[in-house]
Design a protein around this motif. Structure first.
Motif, PDB file in Angstrom:
ATOM      1  N   GLU A 306       0.816  -1.221   0.000  1.00 38.60           N
ATOM      2  CA  GLU A 306       0.000   0.000   0.000  1.00 38.60           C
ATOM      3  C   GLU A 306       0.853   1.276   0.000  1.00 38.60           C
ATOM      4  OE1 GLU A 306      -1.343  -0.353   4.597  1.00 38.60           O
ATOM      5  OE2 GLU A 306      -1.993   1.468   3.584  1.00 38.60           O
ATOM      6  N   TYR A 307       2.132   1.163   0.298  1.00 39.25           N
ATOM      7  CA  TYR A 307       2.990   2.356   0.276  1.00 39.25           C
ATOM      8  C   TYR A 307       3.760   2.502  -1.037  1.00 39.25           C
ATOM      9  CZ  TYR A 307       1.937   1.650   5.152  1.00 39.25           C
ATOM     10  OH  TYR A 307       1.269   1.443   6.319  1.00 39.25           O
ATOM     11  N   ILE A 309       2.971   3.145  -4.282  1.00 38.75           N
ATOM     12  CA  ILE A 309       2.733   4.283  -5.193  1.00 38.75           C
ATOM     13  C   ILE A 309       3.373   5.547  -4.634  1.00 38.75           C
ATOM     14  CG2 ILE A 309       0.929   5.811  -6.107  1.00 38.75           C
ATOM     15  CD1 ILE A 309       0.907   3.338  -7.606  1.00 38.75           C
ATOM     16  N   ALA A 310       3.166   5.807  -3.342  1.00 34.84           N
ATOM     17  CA  ALA A 310       3.736   7.009  -2.733  1.00 34.84           C
ATOM     18  C   ALA A 310       5.260   6.966  -2.810  1.00 34.84           C
ATOM     19  CB  ALA A 310       3.264   7.130  -1.288  1.00 34.84           C
ATOM     20  N   ALA A 381      11.311   7.798   1.645  1.00 31.76           N
ATOM     21  CA  ALA A 381      10.871   6.926   0.543  1.00 31.76           C
ATOM     22  C   ALA A 381      11.911   5.832   0.284  1.00 31.76           C
ATOM     23  CB  ALA A 381      10.639   7.749  -0.719  1.00 31.76           C
ATOM     24  N   VAL A 384      11.384   3.182   2.882  1.00 35.96           N
ATOM     25  CA  VAL A 384      10.212   2.347   2.592  1.00 35.96           C
ATOM     26  C   VAL A 384      10.531   1.418   1.404  1.00 35.96           C
ATOM     27  CG1 VAL A 384       7.739   2.322   2.057  1.00 35.96           C
ATOM     28  CG2 VAL A 384       8.690   4.159   3.471  1.00 35.96           C
ATOM     29  N   ARG A 385      11.340   1.932   0.500  1.00 40.03           N
ATOM     30  CA  ARG A 385      11.765   1.085  -0.624  1.00 40.03           C
ATOM     31  C   ARG A 385      12.465  -0.169  -0.110  1.00 40.03           C
ATOM     32  NH1 ARG A 385      15.485   2.928  -5.897  1.00 40.03           N
ATOM     33  NH2 ARG A 385      15.184   0.966  -7.011  1.00 40.03           N
ATOM     34  N   LEU A 387      11.825  -1.661   2.673  1.00 46.14           N
ATOM     35  CA  LEU A 387      10.774  -2.555   3.197  1.00 46.14           C
ATOM     36  C   LEU A 387      10.086  -3.312   2.058  1.00 46.14           C
ATOM     37  CD1 LEU A 387       9.164  -0.151   5.852  1.00 46.14           C
ATOM     38  CD2 LEU A 387      10.741  -2.056   6.287  1.00 46.14           C
ATOM     39  N   TYR A 425      -1.711   7.908 -11.497  1.00 46.36           N
ATOM     40  CA  TYR A 425      -0.639   7.289 -10.713  1.00 46.36           C
ATOM     41  C   TYR A 425      -1.152   6.037  -9.982  1.00 46.36           C
ATOM     42  CZ  TYR A 425       1.674  11.911 -11.209  1.00 46.36           C
ATOM     43  OH  TYR A 425       2.222  13.068 -11.687  1.00 46.36           O
ATOM     44  N   LEU A 426      -2.383   6.104  -9.476  1.00 42.69           N
ATOM     45  CA  LEU A 426      -2.896   4.984  -8.680  1.00 42.69           C
ATOM     46  C   LEU A 426      -3.070   3.720  -9.524  1.00 42.69           C
ATOM     47  CD1 LEU A 426      -5.481   6.934  -6.461  1.00 42.69           C
ATOM     48  CD2 LEU A 426      -3.236   6.062  -5.779  1.00 42.69           C
TER      49      LEU A 426
ATOM     50  N   TYR B  45      -1.042  12.855  -0.810  1.00 43.02           N
ATOM     51  CA  TYR B  45      -1.071  11.400  -0.951  1.00 43.02           C
ATOM     52  C   TYR B  45       0.276  10.770  -0.599  1.00 43.02           C
ATOM     53  CZ  TYR B  45      -1.367   6.737  -2.768  1.00 43.02           C
ATOM     54  OH  TYR B  45      -1.317   5.384  -2.855  1.00 43.02           O
ATOM     55  N   VAL B  46       1.377  11.356  -1.094  1.00 45.84           N
ATOM     56  CA  VAL B  46       2.675  10.698  -0.882  1.00 45.84           C
ATOM     57  C   VAL B  46       3.119  10.752   0.583  1.00 45.84           C
ATOM     58  CG1 VAL B  46       3.440  11.007  -3.271  1.00 45.84           C
ATOM     59  CG2 VAL B  46       4.186  12.645  -1.518  1.00 45.84           C
ATOM     60  N   ARG B  47       2.427  11.542   1.408  1.00 45.81           N
ATOM     61  CA  ARG B  47       2.777  11.532   2.845  1.00 45.81           C
ATOM     62  C   ARG B  47       2.533  10.160   3.473  1.00 45.81           C
ATOM     63  NH1 ARG B  47       0.544  16.936   3.497  1.00 45.81           N
ATOM     64  NH2 ARG B  47       2.306  18.298   3.015  1.00 45.81           N
ATOM     65  N   LYS B  48       1.844   9.291   2.755  1.00 42.00           N
ATOM     66  CA  LYS B  48       1.667   7.909   3.232  1.00 42.00           C
ATOM     67  C   LYS B  48       2.999   7.253   3.566  1.00 42.00           C
ATOM     68  CE  LYS B  48      -1.125   4.736   1.292  1.00 42.00           C
ATOM     69  NZ  LYS B  48      -2.307   4.502   2.129  1.00 42.00           N
ATOM     70  N   ILE B  49       4.058   7.687   2.902  1.00 44.53           N
ATOM     71  CA  ILE B  49       5.355   7.030   3.161  1.00 44.53           C
ATOM     72  C   ILE B  49       5.787   7.194   4.607  1.00 44.53           C
ATOM     73  CG2 ILE B  49       6.219   7.157   0.782  1.00 44.53           C
ATOM     74  CD1 ILE B  49       7.897   9.580   1.671  1.00 44.53           C
ATOM     75  N   PRO B  52       4.607   3.737   7.702  1.00 50.46           N
ATOM     76  CA  PRO B  52       5.302   2.567   8.261  1.00 50.46           C
ATOM     77  C   PRO B  52       6.484   2.977   9.145  1.00 50.46           C
ATOM     78  CG  PRO B  52       5.814   2.807   5.918  1.00 50.46           C
ATOM     79  CD  PRO B  52       4.779   3.846   6.247  1.00 50.46           C
ATOM     80  N   THR B  54      10.036   3.174   9.934  1.00 53.95           N
ATOM     81  CA  THR B  54      11.280   2.992   9.180  1.00 53.95           C
ATOM     82  C   THR B  54      12.504   3.243  10.049  1.00 53.95           C
ATOM     83  OG1 THR B  54      11.140   5.273   8.398  1.00 53.95           O
ATOM     84  CG2 THR B  54      10.266   3.580   6.933  1.00 53.95           C
ATOM     85  N   ILE B  57      15.881   1.328   9.506  1.00 57.69           N
ATOM     86  CA  ILE B  57      15.866   0.713   8.174  1.00 57.69           C
ATOM     87  C   ILE B  57      16.830   1.482   7.264  1.00 57.69           C
ATOM     88  CG2 ILE B  57      14.437   0.160   6.167  1.00 57.69           C
ATOM     89  CD1 ILE B  57      13.586  -1.420   8.591  1.00 57.69           C
ATOM     90  N   THR B  60      17.359   2.429   0.510  1.00 52.79           N
ATOM     91  CA  THR B  60      17.794   1.780  -0.729  1.00 52.79           C
ATOM     92  C   THR B  60      17.921   2.848  -1.808  1.00 52.79           C
ATOM     93  OG1 THR B  60      16.703  -0.309  -0.215  1.00 52.79           O
ATOM     94  CG2 THR B  60      17.143   0.123  -2.544  1.00 52.79           C
TER      95      THR B  60
END
Lengths: 487, 103
Positions: A306-307, A309-310, A381, A384-385, A387, A425-426, B45-49, B52, B54, B57, B60
């Motif tokens: 779920e993360y 796309i962002a 980002a 998260v990549r 992960l 994008y989605l 929307y991208v604030r979703k990152i 989780p 991290t 971590i 990458t």
């Protein structure tokens, strides 16, 4: 509405067999392709540029080479090239105004390897400008229509490449995939699209969009052609330090008709809300078909999906903003007339040369890299990549390949998502993960919706696991074409 | 980040006019308004990152970690100068011509 256009050209491997037996010449084959382009491309718009005389000259040279007893693995086979890859002496505009008139002074490594094996470069195919988009509507040059339904998009960004293969205007085509740009148009047009693992094919001579995600691959009529093309293009290259120095296996030998002994995973998160039933039904049927071919099939989880796309849009935009800084009106491409001072020249050149989606992504990328936001967006980002990459590593510890849909919906109608970037994008949810993780993936046609629109089955394999992906794709394709012969 | 979150979502809002200047792109007033609206939505929307955990971590940068890739330091021909310069928008005496930079 025009009738859907179907393919009437041989595959590359079938054409090669005929060429080798002397049943046809490369000149005849290229004439067939050029004839098909002339007859049907007016209604599709897959090609940006075709030089008939040059293509025929290359074909005659290939025929002469064969007559001299000097074989090549693709000798005499015409290949269409996405307008983002350099072919020496041909235009390379990335479907952008800013590169109008640019002529490539060298061959991309992938192109040079195909050329050394005798491939003929017949034309340049349309795309979303600088490969940014999922419908090819972001081309600054022209619209490309889906050969299966001209009112719909062919997907993107390699929409021209997928459309020309599906319409039988190309034997095989080169594309690029940064977040699904080969797999999604392949699914939308009903052909095979292979995105190799990151580092499998040299990116030298590919106009960079997002350097840590971009990869060159193919659009083809079947899986065997994808294997054949990859065989020639794969392998280390001193011109791209990210291209891996790993042995290139015999991909053709991986193609078998059964899946006995293979373990296939079904990622739960790829079948949740948002997946259209018209897509889910044929994909589920294809999974059952793989089980019938002897594979062991089990559900598993990729919890950070779920993360994706962002994460992707932060990283891809950041890298794009850096890569596209080179388009400043100094060394190549167009320059705005105003030349009073460098700042004005840069700002006007880029204002006039870039289309809306490119501007949006460069601005977004500049923002996420700007002072004060770098940690919050770009670095986060990248974490998260990690992960997302680990999700796949865990999955591939238990299975050989994953099966999933390619896109959550059927091909959109032209204009449906044209000025709604987030909506577009989605739609990349099932494809960007492979680029973030660096793994390989392929889309193989798996039937149609009730309206006759194509649906693709996505097969994902571990990094450098192309043999597994090709094996699954080939076995499925062979079984799907066996029972029900066409009308 | 905590103080930023404390000030609400607008604290980190994208200022499209300012960032476009950094990116060296002139925008028309219409583009500026449209991109502001669209990118506000994308940035939200991208604030979703941030959802989780991290902590700890590693980031990458490239999916496949390769280090210290060397090739032989052997001379070889470069691109043809004439072909390369033929793509330039303005050339003087075989050089790229640009507007005056130094007063």
């Amino acid at each position: 509405m025009a009738e859907p256009v179907n393919r009437a050209l041989p595959t590359a491997h079938a054409a090669l067999a005929r060429l080798r037996r002397g049943e046809c010449s490369s000149e005849e084959l290229v004439r067939d392709v050029l004839g098909r382009i002339r007859a049907t491309d007016g209604g599709i718009g897959a090609y940006l540029w075709v030089d008939e005389e040059d293509a025929l000259g290359q074909a005659r040279a290939a025929d002469a080479r064969r007559a001299a007893g000097n074989e090549g693995r693709l000798l005499g086979v015409p290949v269409a090239v996405k307008d983002v890859l350099n072919v020496r002496g041909q235009p390379c505009t990335c479907a952008s105004r800013i590169l109008r008139g640019y002529v490539a002074p060298y061959d991309a490594t992938a192109v040079a390897r195909l050329r050394a094996e005798g491939a003929v470069f017949a034309g340049r195919t349309n795309m979303d400008e600088f490969a940014m988009g999922s419908t090819t509507e972001n081309s600054a040059v022209q619209v490309t229509r889906n050969p299966r339904d001209p009112e719909r998009v062919p997907g993107g960004s390699s929409g021209g490449a997928a459309a020309c293969v599906a319409a039988g205007e190309a034997v095989v085509a080169l594309g690029t995939d940064t977040g699904g740009s080969i797999r999604q148009p392949a699914a939308f047009c009903g052909c095979v699209g292979l995105k190799p693992s990151y580092g499998r094919v040299s990116r030298y001579g590919l106009t960079a969009f997002a350097s840590s995600l971009d990869q060159i691959g193919t659009l083809s009529a079947d899986v065997r052609d994808a294997a054949l093309m990859l065989q020639v293009m794969a392998g280390a290259d001193c011109m791209d330090s990210t291209c891996l120095d790993a042995p290139v296996p015999d991909y053709g030998a991986a193609l078998r008709d059964d899946l006995r002994g293979m373990k296939l995973g079904i990622p739960r998160e790829y079948f949740v809300g948002g997946l259209a039933p018209e897509v889910e039904t044929p994909v589920r049927a294809a999974i059952e078909q793989c089980r019938a071919l002897g594979a062991e099939v089990a559900e598993l989880s990729l919890p950070h999906t779920e993360y994706a796309i962002a994460t992707y849009y932060v990283i891809a935009a950041a890298e794009a903003s850096a890569n596209l800084a080179r388009f400043d009106g100094v060394r190549y491409g167009r320059r705005a007339r105003a030349e009073s001072d460098p700042m004005t020249m840069y700002c006007r050149t880029r204002a006039e040369g870039f289309g809306a989606e490119v501007k949006r992504r460069v601005i977004l990328g500049t923002y996420v890299l700007s002072s004060g936001y770098y940690d919050a967006y770009y670095l986060t980002a990248q974490r998260v990549r990690t992960l997302i990459r680990r999700d796949f590593e865990k999955a591939f510890a238990h299975c050989d390949a994953l099966l999933a849909p390619v896109a959550p919906s059927l091909p959109w109608r032209l204009g449906e998502a044209a000025d709604d970037p987030l909506k577009m994008y989605l739609g990349d949810i099932y494809t960007v993960t492979a680029n973030l993780a660096g793994i390989c993936g392929m889309s193989v046609p798996c039937g149609s919706s009730a309206d006759g629109l194509p649906v693709g089955l996505q097969i994902l394999g571990p990094a450098l696991g192309e043999e597994k992906v090709l094996r699954v794709g080939h076995a499925y394709e062979a079984s799907a074409s066996r029972p029900a012969a066409g009308p | 980040m905590t103080s930023e979150e404390g000030r609400g979502a607008d604290a980190a809002a994208i200022d499209v006019a300012y960032v476009a200047r950094l990116a060296r792109i002139d925008l028309t007033p219409e583009e500026q308004a449209r991109f502001q609206r669209q990118l506000d939505e994308v940035v939200a929307y991208v604030r979703k990152i941030r959802e989780p955990d991290t902590s700890g971590i590693e980031p990458t940068a490239h999916a496949v970690a390769v280090r210290n890739v060397f090739r032989d330091d052997a001379p070889r021909p470069g691109l043809d100068r004439g072909e390369v310069m033929a793509n330039a928008p303005a050339v003087v005496q075989g050089l790229f011509r640009v507007p005056q930079i130094v007063e």
